[in-house]
Design a protein around this motif. Structure first.
Motif: not given
Lengths: 643, 96
Positions: A496-519
C-alpha cells in the motif's frame, strides 16, 4: 603550443566529431515530436531491436566508454564488479520490471509510483528521487564531454561543455524521446565501432587473434597464456596478481548487487522500455539491449589486459629523457627502449608523470611507493591513450574521441528526458497545475529541458563535490528507493501507499547519509545543503498534498529545515568528521551500500504495509491487469462467478 | 485462440495458474542468474580457479566474461518460454 604535436590527429578528430554531430542533428530534424506521446515515449512504436540499441547507447556513458577499461586494467579481478553489475541488472529488468511497466502504459516512473500507490505524496517522493539521481549523473556526462573536447580539439573545457550541451538540447527539446531514440541508435553505431577498432588492432598485435574475447583467454605472441604472464609480471613487480583482487569478498558481493539492482531502478533506463509497442517487446528489447551492451562489456576486460601488459612492456625499465620531457628535443626521434612518446604527451597535460629517483636513467614501475618511479598515473586515460600506445594510425584516435562523445551525449540526452518529463508531466501537470493542456505540457517540457541543460552546463564547468561519487549516489539511491517500490508494486497486491512512502524515504535517506558521510563528509555547508534540499522537497509536498482545515505540518517542517539550511551554509552548524574505510558497516564500501539500503527499504515497506490498511480494490484490479500482457484479456472476478 | 483478438475475461483460477507458472520460471532463471555471477564469479571462484578456460582461471573468467554471456541467454530464454505460457493461457499480446 600544440598539445600533441600531431596535426593529423587534430584533423581526423575534427572530421569525425563534426561529421557525427551533423548526423545527430539531421536525425533530430527528421524525427521531430508532434504530440506528448511522441515526446515522452516516441509514440510507443519503436521496434525492439532499435530500442535495444538506443538503450545500450543511453546506458553506456562516458564512464563505460572512456574510464571502465582503464579502471579494470589497474584493479584486475576487482573490476569485475562493474562488468557483472552493469550487465546483470538487465536480467532483473527483463524478468521483473520492464514488461509490466510497459503494460501499465504511462509515460514516467513517478507516473507508475503515483498511480499504483494512489498517492500524490508517493508521486512527489518519486519525482524528487528521479531528479536527484538524474542531475548527479548528467553533471558527470557534461564533464566528460568537456574533457574530451579540451584534450583533443584544443578547445577550453568550458566551451566544450557548452557545445555538447547545446547539441543535446537541440535534439532533446526538438524531438523529445522520438528524436533521442533515433539519435541514440546512430550514437550506438558510432561508439561501438570506435571501441572495437582499436580493440581488434590491439588483440591482433598482442595475441594474434582479431577477436578480443578470445585474445583475453589466449596466448601472447611468445606462446604463453597472456593472463598468467601478466600475473607473473605483476607479482614480480610487487603488485597483486591480476586475477586476484584486494577487495573484501562481502564488498565485492555488495557492490555487484547494488549496481545490478541500481541499473534496474534507474529512471532513464526504465523509460526506454515505455517506447516499445507491447509488453512482450519490452522483454525482447531488454535482451537486445544486453546483446549490444555485452559487445562492449566483454571487450573491455580484454582491452584492460592488453593495456596493462602494454603499459608495463613499454614503460617499465625504459630510458627516460629529461630533454624529451621538457620538449627541447624532437620526441619523434625516440626509439626502441626509450620511454615512449605518448608518455611524454600525457605528461604535458598532467595525467602521467615519472621521476628517475634512483638516477639510473630508467623508469621503474613498482608497487612499492619507495622504488616506484611512475609518480602519476590517471587510469581514465587508457582508452584514449590505447591507440597511441599500440602505435595505431592517427585516424583511430579521432574515431575514439568521436565515440567517447557519442557515449556521453546519448546518456546525457536520456537523463535530460527524465528531468524534463519529471518536471513537466509529474510535477506540473499531475501535482501543481492540474488543468494543463497537452500543448502547455509540451511547452513546459521543452522549457524544463532548457533549464536542466543550463544547470548541467554549470555543473559540468564547476563540478560539485558529489560528482566524484556519481556511481555510489545514482546506483545506490536507485537501488534503495525505486527498485523496492516498483517490485513490490507489481508482485505484491497487498503493498500500500504507506509502505511505499516509508520504504522509499527510508531507503533514500539512509543510503544518501552513508554515502555523504564516507565520500564527502558532513561539514556545516554539506549539512546546510542537505537541509535546504529537504526544505524544498517538503515545500513541494506541502503544495502537492495540502487539504483545507488540516494543520500544514509539511510547511512548518519545511520552514524549520530551511532555517537549518541557511545556518548551515553560513557555517553555524558543526563540521562532523568524515568517515574512514575502517568504520564501514560490515566492511561494505559506499558503492556497495545500495544493497544494504535496498534491504532496509524492503523491510520497512513490508512492515509498514502490514500494519496499515490494504489498498483499495481497484488497485488490485490494476495490478492484475499489468500482469497480463494482452490488452484485451482481463481477470474476471465476481462477474465470472455470477455467469 | 479464436477469441484472443477480442476483449474477454479469463477466470480467476486460470489467471492464478498462469501467474504461478510465470513465477516458477522466473525463480529458476533467477537462480541461474545468481549462480553464474554471485556463485561462480564471487563465492566459489577459488574452487573454480583451479580449472581454466584457455589461459584464464575459470572463476575469474566467469566474473569478467561468462556471467555476461549467460545473462544474455537467460533473457532470450525467458522471452521465448513466457510467450509460450501466455499463448497457452490465451493472454498473449500478439494482437494487441
Amino acid at each position: 603550443m600544440e598539445i600533441f604535436g600531431l596535426e593529423p590527429t587534430l584533423f581526423w578528430t575534427s572530421l569525425f566529431v563534426i561529421t557525427t554531430f551533423g548526423l545527430y542533428i539531421s536525425i533530430a530534424i527528421w524525427a521531430r515530436a508532434a504530440s506528448t506521446d511522441d515526446f515522452y515515449v516516441a509514440g510507443h512504436d519503436v521496434p525492439p531491436v532499435f530500442n535495444g540499441m538506443a538503450t545500450a547507447a543511453d546506458w553506456m556513458s562516458a564512464a563505460s566508454f572512456l574510464s571502465m577499461a582503464g579502471i579494470i586494467a589497474f584493479s584486475g579481478y576487482d573490476g569485475s564488479v562493474y562488468l557483472m553489475g552493469w550487465t546483470g541488472g538487465y536480467v532483473l529488468l527483463a524478468l521483473l520490471l520492464a514488461p509490466y511497466l510497459r503494460k501499465f502504459g504511462k509515460f514516467t516512473v513517478p507516473d507508475f509510483v503515483g498511480d499504483r500507490y494512489y498517492s500524490q505524496a508517493a508521486r512527489i517522493v518519486a519525482v524528487i528521487c528521479a531528479l536527484f539521481i538524474s542531475f548527479t549523473y548528467i553533471a558527470g556526462q557534461m564533464r566528460g564531454v568537456g574533457i574530451a573536447f579540451s584534450n583533443f580539439l584544443h578547445v577550453p573545457i568550458e566551451a566544450g561543455v557548452i557545445i555538447g550541451a547545446v547539441i543535446v538540447l537541440f535534439y532533446a527539446a526538438l524531438g523529445g524521446m522520438k528524436g533521442i531514440t533515433y539519435t541514440q541508435v546512430a550514437q550506438y553505431c558510432v561508439l561501438i565501432f570506435a571501441f572495437m577498432v582499436p580493440a581488434i588492432f590491439l588483440s591482433l598485435q598482442i595475441t594474434g587473434t582479431p577477436i578480443p574475447q578470445l585474445g583475453f583467454i589466449g596466448n601472447a605472441q611468445d606462446g604463453t597464456p597472456l593472463l598468467l604472464n601478466l600475473d607473473r609480471t605483476l607479482t614480480d613487480l610487487g603488485f597483486t596478481a591480476y586475477t586476484q583482487g584486494v577487495k573484501d569478498r562481502i564488498d565485492v558481493f555488495a557492490i555487484t548487487l547494488a549496481l545490478m539492482v541500481g541499473t534496474a531502478g534507474l529512471p532513464h533506463v526504465i523509460i526506454r522500455f515505455f517506447t516499445v509497442p507491447k509488453a512482450s517487446d519490452a522483454r525482447k528489447s531488454a535482451g537486445w539491449a544486453l546483446v549490444f551492451i555485452a559487445i562492449l562489456y566483454t571487450t573491455a576486460p580484454a582491452v584492460a589486459v592488453f593495456a596493462r601488459a602494454n603499459f608495463i612492456d613499454t614503460v617499465n625499465e625504459s630510458v627516460w629523457s629529461d630533454e624529451a620531457a621538457a620538449g627541447t628535443v624532437d620526441r619523434g626521434s625516440l626509439g626502441e627502449g626509450d620511454t615512449p612518446e605518448w608518455f611524454y604527451n600525457w605528461r604535458d597535460v598532467g595525467l602521467l608523470d615519472a621521476e628517475d629517483r634512483n638516477g639510473d636513467g630508467r623508469i621503474q614501475y613498482r608497487a612499492d611507493p619507495d622504488t616506484n618511479e611512475v609518480t602519476r598515473l590517471d587510469r581514465d586515460i587508457f582508452v584514449l591513450a590505447n591507440p597511441e600506445i599500440g602505435g595505431l594510425p592517427s585516424w583511430v584516435i579521432g574515431l575514439v574521441v568521436a565515440g567517447g562523445l557519442a557515449a556521453a551525449l546519448s546518456t546525457a540526452a536520456g537523463l535530460l528526458m527524465v528531468i524534463s518529463s519529471a518536471v513537466s508531466h509529474d510535477l506540473c501537470r499531475k501535482v501543481l497545475f492540474k488543468g494543463m493542456s497537452d500543448t502547455q505540457e509540451l511547452l513546459t517540457a521543452r522549457i524544463a529541458a532548457i533549464a536542466a541543460v543550463l544547470v548541467a552546463i554549470y555543473a559540468g564547468i564547476n563540478p560539485p563535490g558529489f560528482v566524484a561519487a556519481v556511481v555510489a549516489f545514482a546506483f545506490g539511491l536507485a537501488a534503495a528507493s525505486f527498485f523496492p517500490a516498483i517490485l513490490l508494486g507489481i508482485f505484491w497486491t497487498r503493498m500500500n501507499k504507506q509502505g511505499a512512502i516509508a520504504g522509499m524515504t527510508t531507503g533514500l535517506v539512509v543510503t544518501a547519509a552513508y554515502i555523504v558521510h564516507f565520500k564527502i563528509g558532513f561539514s556545516s555547508i554539506v549539512l546546510g545543503a542537505c537541509a535546504l534540499l529537504a526544505a524544498v522537497s517538503l515545500l513541494v509536498l506541502h503544495f502537492g498534498t495540502r487539504e483545507k482545515g488540516r494543520l500544514p505540518l509539511m510547511l512548518i517542517l519545511s520552514v524549520i529545515a530551511g532555517m537549518a539550511g541557511i545556518s548551515g551554509l553560513a557555517g553555524y552548524l558543526p563540521d562532523l568528521a568524515m568517515g574512514t574505510a575502517g568504520q564501514w558497516f560490515l566492511g561494505i564500501s559506499p558503492e556497495g551500500f545500495g544493497t544494504v539500503g535496498m534491504l532496509i527499504a524492503f523491510a520497512v515497506s513490508v512492515s509498514v504495509a502490514l500494519v496499515t490498511p490494504a489498498p483499495p480494490p481497484e488497485i488490485r484490479d490494476m495490478v492484475e491487469d499489468i500482469r497480463i500482457p494482452s490488452t484485451r484479456a482481463h481477470v474476471g472476478h465476481d462477474a465470472a462467478a455470477a455467469e | 485462440m479464436a477469441e484472443s483478438g477480442e476483449d474477454h475475461d479469463i477466470p480467476e483460477n486460470r489467471f492464478k495458474a498462469y501467474w504461478r507458472e510465470n513465477l516458477t520460471l522466473m525463480a529458476v532463471l533467477l537462480a541461474i542468474w545468481a549462480l553464474v555471477s554471485f556463485g561462480a564469479g564471487i563465492l566459489f571462484r577459488d574452487v573454480l580457479d583451479q580449472f581454466s578456460i584457455g589461459g584464464a582461471p575459470l572463476g575469474f573468467w566467469f566474473a569478467q566474461q561468462g556471467a555476461i554471456y549467460v545473462f544474455v541467454i537467460l533473457i532470450f530464454v525467458y522471452s521465448a518460454l513466457m510467450h509460450r505460457i501466455e499463448r497457452k493461457y490465451d493472454i498473449d499480446d500478439d494482437q494487441g
